[in-house]
Design a protein around this motif. Structure first.
Motif, PDB file in Angstrom:
ATOM      1  N   HIS A   1       6.024  72.663  14.833  1.00 37.63           N
ATOM      2  CA  HIS A   1       4.686  72.074  14.962  1.00 37.63           C
ATOM      3  C   HIS A   1       3.823  72.895  15.915  1.00 37.63           C
ATOM      4  O   HIS A   1       2.645  73.176  15.626  1.00 37.63           O
TER       5      HIS A   1
ATOM      6  N   ALA B   1       4.572  63.296   5.538  1.00 36.71           N
ATOM      7  CA  ALA B   1       4.310  62.661   6.826  1.00 36.71           C
ATOM      8  C   ALA B   1       4.992  61.299   6.933  1.00 36.71           C
ATOM      9  O   ALA B   1       5.506  60.761   5.950  1.00 36.71           O
ATOM     10  N   ASN B   2       4.974  60.768   8.149  1.00 37.67           N
ATOM     11  CA  ASN B   2       5.501  59.428   8.441  1.00 37.67           C
ATOM     12  C   ASN B   2       7.004  59.311   8.178  1.00 37.67           C
ATOM     13  O   ASN B   2       7.490  58.289   7.683  1.00 37.67           O
TER      14      ASN B   2
ATOM     15  N   THR C   1       5.677  66.511   7.863  1.00 39.75           N
ATOM     16  CA  THR C   1       6.570  66.418   9.020  1.00 39.75           C
ATOM     17  C   THR C   1       7.372  67.714   9.095  1.00 39.75           C
ATOM     18  O   THR C   1       8.128  68.018   8.176  1.00 39.75           O
TER      19      THR C   1
ATOM     20  N   VAL D   1      14.735  62.965  10.020  1.00 44.74           N
ATOM     21  CA  VAL D   1      14.315  64.309  10.429  1.00 44.74           C
ATOM     22  C   VAL D   1      15.444  65.009  11.182  1.00 44.74           C
ATOM     23  O   VAL D   1      15.738  66.188  10.944  1.00 44.74           O
TER      24      VAL D   1
END
Length: 338
Positions: A315, A274-275, A132, A281
């Motif tokens: 990203h 991830a997740n 992430t 975040v």
């Protein structure tokens, strides 16, 4: 009128139900406490920051600097663990296997996220699926440098000579797939020249050979190059950033010397497994960005350009750079070599 036996039975029944109710209350209270601990205020414990470099490296110092600020902002210690080696793949493989609860972070780079997928056939992680993004923290401009006694006074002169004399010039790097290597291959591709790459085990021995006259040129992080140029050891011919650097105002970009669109800046940033919970975040991104803005002058003096991006922009950058460096790696003959 109730008998003594009936009264005693009723009293015992009343005491039983009283104890039962107390027990239910205690269990319910414990359940609420456990739930609050599991889903309550973040963070509620120390955070690990995994750094893919050895302790004492300049990049390790950058990670620790921001990590300390994040810990102070979130009122929990940020504990650095160094997992160095294999171009960052050791650290990345470790982090991807951790829960995405916000208690394991990774100091990451453009090399780990975008270059490694191009040069390693068997990569233990997927940069777009296993992590992430949190923020691109800073960019580190690379400059093309030659010795101060080099016959080349400008990048145009060097490129013209290389076109007329294929494979006669050499450039050094910190190793196959390093940011310096990729910067050199990008220049070769865009300038349509043949220059021999000489990989070393790190940037320091490459610089030693450049200063000793064993190689002709090298891509160097701007701060290190400026220090050596100020001492009279190096001449800086061009900077790999899209725009000029305020600490090197006289150094032209590659676009200015004829290679429009050239950009070899590498970046350093932060990610997590991830997740991840979007709320976690957001908390981490805000703390990281606050640290970067607070230290902007200090970081720029060290040769970094502060970015402090959003997770979404990080990203997008990774998605854009993977095909870019894949093409460079193919032309350099190092595409998925292992």
């Amino acid at each position: 009128m109730a008998s003594a036996g009936q009264l005693k039975a009723e009293e015992e029944t009343s005491m039983f139900f009283h104890k039962l109710c107390r027990g239910v209350f205690v269990v319910a209270t414990m359940a609420v406490a456990v739930g609050a601990h599991a889903t309550g205020h973040y963070p509620s414990q120390a955070i690990k920051l995994i750094v893919p470099y050895v302790p004492g490296a300049s990049t390790d110092a950058l990670a620790r600097m921001v990590g300390q600020d994040v810990g102070e902002e979130l009122k929990q210690p940020v504990i650095v663990e160094n997992h160095a080696g294999a171009g960052g793949t050791i650290a990345a493989d470790f982090v991807k296997r951790q829960p995405g609860d916000g208690y394991t972070l990774m100091f990451t780079t453009d090399g780990i996220e975008a270059v490694n997928p191009s040069i390693y056939k068997k990569l233990a992680y997927d940069p777009l699926k296993d992590f992430t993004p949190l923020s691109i923290a800073v960019k580190a401009p690379l400059v093309l440098a030659v010795r101060s006694d080099s016959p080349f006074k400008t990048a145009q002169e060097l490129i013209a000579y290389a076109r007329a004399n294929p494979d006669k010039l050499t450039y050094g790097s910190a190793g196959l797939g390093s940011s310096q290597h990729m910067a050199g291959e990008l220049m070769k591709s865009m300038a349509k020249v043949k220059i021999t790459h000489v990989p070393y085990r790190g940037g320091a021995p490459a610089m030693t050979d450049l200063l000793g006259g064993h190689i002709d040129m090298m891509f160097v992080q701007s701060a290190s190059a400026k220090e050596l140029a100020d001492k009279g050891n190096l001449r800086i011919l061009a900077i790999g950033s899209p725009a000029r650097n305020k600490y090197l105002p006289k150094v032209p970009t590659f676009a200015e010397v004829g290679l429009a669109g050239y950009d070899s800046d590498t970046w350093y940033g932060f990610a997590m497994p991830a997740n991840a919970d979007p709320k976690v975040v957001a908390v981490l991104n805000a703390a990281i960005v606050k640290s970067l803005h607070k230290r902007e002058d200090q970081l720029e003096r060290l040769g970094y350009s502060v970015v402090a991006s959003s997770p979404a922009d990080m990203h997008k950058d990774i998605e854009k750079n993977i095909p870019k460096w894949r093409e460079v790696a193919k032309q350099a003959g190092v595409y998925q070599m292992q």
